[in-house]
Write an enzyme that holds these catalytic residues in place. Structure first.
Site, PDB file in Angstrom:
ATOM      1  N   TYR A 465       9.641   0.670  -2.642  1.00  0.00           N
ATOM      2  CA  TYR A 465       8.925  -0.032  -1.587  1.00  0.00           C
ATOM      3  C   TYR A 465       9.719  -1.240  -1.098  1.00  0.00           C
ATOM      4  CZ  TYR A 465       7.784  -3.572  -5.092  1.00  0.00           C
ATOM      5  OH  TYR A 465       7.879  -4.545  -6.048  1.00  0.00           O
ATOM      6  N   PHE A 475       9.459 -10.124   1.157  1.00  0.00           N
ATOM      7  CA  PHE A 475       9.134 -10.907  -0.043  1.00  0.00           C
ATOM      8  C   PHE A 475       9.416 -10.142  -1.332  1.00  0.00           C
ATOM      9  CE2 PHE A 475       5.084  -8.997   1.367  1.00  0.00           C
ATOM     10  CZ  PHE A 475       4.716  -8.277   0.238  1.00  0.00           C
ATOM     11  N   ASP A 476       9.621  -8.820  -1.231  1.00  0.00           N
ATOM     12  CA  ASP A 476       9.927  -8.053  -2.446  1.00  0.00           C
ATOM     13  C   ASP A 476      10.475  -6.691  -2.057  1.00  0.00           C
ATOM     14  OD1 ASP A 476      10.171  -7.435  -5.104  1.00  0.00           O
ATOM     15  OD2 ASP A 476       8.057  -6.955  -5.407  1.00  0.00           O
ATOM     16  N   ILE A 495      -2.575  -3.267  -5.720  1.00  0.00           N
ATOM     17  CA  ILE A 495      -3.590  -3.730  -4.769  1.00  0.00           C
ATOM     18  C   ILE A 495      -4.313  -2.540  -4.148  1.00  0.00           C
ATOM     19  CG2 ILE A 495      -2.434  -5.912  -4.266  1.00  0.00           C
ATOM     20  CD1 ILE A 495      -1.272  -4.660  -1.758  1.00  0.00           C
ATOM     21  N   TYR A 527      -4.108  -9.510  -1.181  1.00  0.00           N
ATOM     22  CA  TYR A 527      -4.293 -10.643  -2.084  1.00  0.00           C
ATOM     23  C   TYR A 527      -5.343 -11.633  -1.586  1.00  0.00           C
ATOM     24  CZ  TYR A 527      -0.132  -8.790  -4.282  1.00  0.00           C
ATOM     25  OH  TYR A 527       0.758  -7.974  -4.914  1.00  0.00           O
ATOM     26  N   PHE A 549       4.075  -2.760   4.046  1.00  0.00           N
ATOM     27  CA  PHE A 549       4.822  -2.131   2.964  1.00  0.00           C
ATOM     28  C   PHE A 549       5.426  -0.817   3.459  1.00  0.00           C
ATOM     29  CE2 PHE A 549       2.189  -4.829   0.240  1.00  0.00           C
ATOM     30  CZ  PHE A 549       3.082  -5.199  -0.752  1.00  0.00           C
TER      31      PHE A 549
END
Length: 557
Positions: A465, A475-476, A495, A527, A549
């Site tokens: 991902y 962010f990731d 999530i 979140y 994502f």
């Protein structure tokens, strides 16, 4: 009567054999199926499932013949690509040495179960088609002189099988005529179909068949017929039916694996009809189409409640339609993929081994080269330009193919490997696509439709991902770490937006193994107001963030 994976069978045309350019790639081609490939076997039956009248065949050189299309069917195109001079003869008309070229046993309204399609009248179920082939085999023995010569000859032939859709369309999901919907769950019904299917495969194997292409069921819930009956807006597919279709396909993949393990002298391949069709209806403009939810001819809502009536005038702009009638795709779709596959076909000719396994086409670096090549092989302009063509001239095939696209660790024999099928279905991975929004607020967009089974709740799976904020800031990324994320799906380990976006629910279809999907997740499924990665007054993911994502579903861990 029908299935929508009409054009999907084209994927199996790449047969890797050393060949003389002027000779057919295989000596014979045997076809088992339903109305998607029936070319006249139902003409003399007392059946409503017939198409030997105008406007069927309006764009076909021979006119109405019993083909459920305005033009060529997939098996007509495959026959041409295999190098045969004439189309494969229907069993009802096959005589003498003509059977040495192969026979088409397909029958409209036919299913795996014997009773399937009975409300439409006469039809030849899978078992009946196989029985007819056994009769053909005895004739081949007589022509060639003995069993050994016949067995050797038949072992080089191609056997394509595309059945199962009618068992859902004209059986399980038709409670007025059938009780199977009450007798079976979707899972147990799939098991019943696969058991019957397997029995017929064994009979074919015992009668000399060695090269099999098993075509998965298409997304029946997206046909004009089902949209007319079950879709409130006339465009949203029926997920009840499509999820049952995916269950069947996952079971079909399993028996492909089993036969390849247990019959080493035979080669079985699975053709991902569902994935390819889904990409076409999701991204029609990429292929030059405009109308995906209605037939070019037919009666009622979506032109999908009744198929084309005798003498009915079809639409004039049929090149813009994915569907010709309530069930069957337009012939231009066949020609579009035909053009693409003629290009790809030259790659496959360099292969000489007949091995096959379900898996990826090649290492990731090689897949990227193949993907780049395939995406450049047919652009929108070429697809639209093709509309006035029935044949593709040789000069249009002049190109240099990368050697990497024609080789793999285990060389493909019959059909493309699943990884390449995925590339063909997508043509190219788009950098952006149109989101569909579910009632929960989760938006999704499939960049590549997968080829394998969907994840099951509680299953341990792997996925790569890239996570981004709405402004595009990453962010990731699991790719940066060099390994995918492993987790249990559907049990709250990730999530809510991930669980729903991968396993499917609330109007979101399940991802299939090998698929790539972008999710746009609202805060309440991510979140929320708390954010994530907060330290010293700043957060990696700020509160109330909408997240993007890009997810690649690798499969079971």
């Amino acid at each position: 009567m029908a299935k929508m994976c009409f054009m999907m069978m084209l994927i199996m045309v790449s047969i890797a054999i050393n060949m003389v350019a002027s000779d057919p790639i295989a000596p014979c081609y045997f076809i088992f199926g339903d109305s998607l490939v029936d070319n006249g076997n139902n003409n003399q039956l007392n059946s409503l499932a017939r198409a030997n009248y105008f406007p069927y065949g309006i764009d076909f050189s021979l006119g109405p013949t019993g083909r459920f299309s305005n033009g060529k069917t997939t098996v007509d195109v495959i026959t041409e690509l295999l190098g045969f001079d004439n189309y494969i003869t229907p069993y009802a008309a096959a005589r003498g040495e003509d059977i040495l070229r192969g026979v088409n046993y397909a029958s409209a309204a036919a299913g795996i179960r014997e009773e399937t399609g009975r409300q439409l009248g006469g039809r030849i179920a899978f078992a009946g088609q196989v029985a007819n082939h056994v009769n053909t085999v005895s004739q081949v023995v007589n022509i060639l002189g003995d069993q050994n010569q016949a067995s050797s000859y038949l072992s080089k032939c191609i056997y394509s099988i595309g059945l199962g859709s009618n068992d859902y369309l004209n059986n399980y999901f038709m409670p007025t005529f059938y009780s199977t919907g009450n007798q079976f769950t979707p899972d147990s019904f799939g098991d019943d179909l696969i058991a019957r299917y397997t029995e017929q495969l064994r009979i074919l194997y015992n009668n000399g068949a060695r090269k099999f292409a098993l075509i998965g069921v298409g997304a029946i819930g997206c046909s004009p017929n089902e949209l007319a009956q079950n879709s409130r807006d006339g465009t949203t597919c029926d997920e009840r039916i499509n999820s049952a279709n995916r269950l069947f396909n996952s079971k079909l993949i399993t028996i492909v694996d089993q036969f390849n393990q247990n019959t080493p002298d035979a080669k079985f391949t699975y053709i991902n009809a569902y994935g390819i069709f889904q990409d076409i209806v999701t991204n029609p403009a990429r292929y030059g189409f405009r109308v995906t939810n209605a037939g070019c001819c037919g009666v009622g809502r979506n032109n999908g409640q009744i198929t084309c009536l005798p003498g009915q005038a079809p639409c004039l702009n049929r090149n813009e339609y994915v569907f010709w009638d309530a069930f069957h795709p337009d012939a231009i779709l066949t020609l579009t993929i035909y053009y693409l596959l003629q290009k790809i076909f030259w790659i496959e000719k360099i292969m000489s081994s007949l091995g096959f396994s379900v898996g990826t086409c090649s290492p990731p670096s090689e897949q990227r080269k193949c993907r780049s090549f395939v995406s450049s092989s047919l652009n929108k302009a070429e697809a639209i330009n093709l509309r006035s063509k029935q044949k593709v001239s040789d000069h249009e095939l002049s190109f240099v193919q990368p050697a990497s696209c024609g080789r793999r660790e285990a060389i493909i024999g019959f059909g493309f490997c699943i990884g390449l099928v995925d590339n063909v279905s997508a043509l190219a991975e788009t950098s952006s696509c149109e989101f569909s929004v579910s009632p929960s607020g989760l938006a999704f967009c499939d960049k590549v439709v997968g080829y394998g089974p969907a994840a099951v709740k509680g299953q341990l799976i792997k996925a790569h991902y890239v996570g981004k904020l709405e402004n595009g800031k990453v962010f990731d990324s699991s790719y940066n770490r060099g390994k995918p994320l492993t987790f249990r799906i559907g049990v709250g380990e990730v999530i809510k937006g991930w669980d729903q976006g991968i396993i499917g629910s609330d109007g979101v279809p399940a991802m299939l193994t090998g698929g790539k999907r972008t999710l746009k997740i609202p805060p309440e499924l991510a979140y929320g107001d708390r954010g994530a990665g907060c330290k010293g007054g700043s957060c990696l993911i700020p509160p109330a963030s909408v997240l993007l994502f890009d997810i690649e579903f690798i499969g079971k861990a």
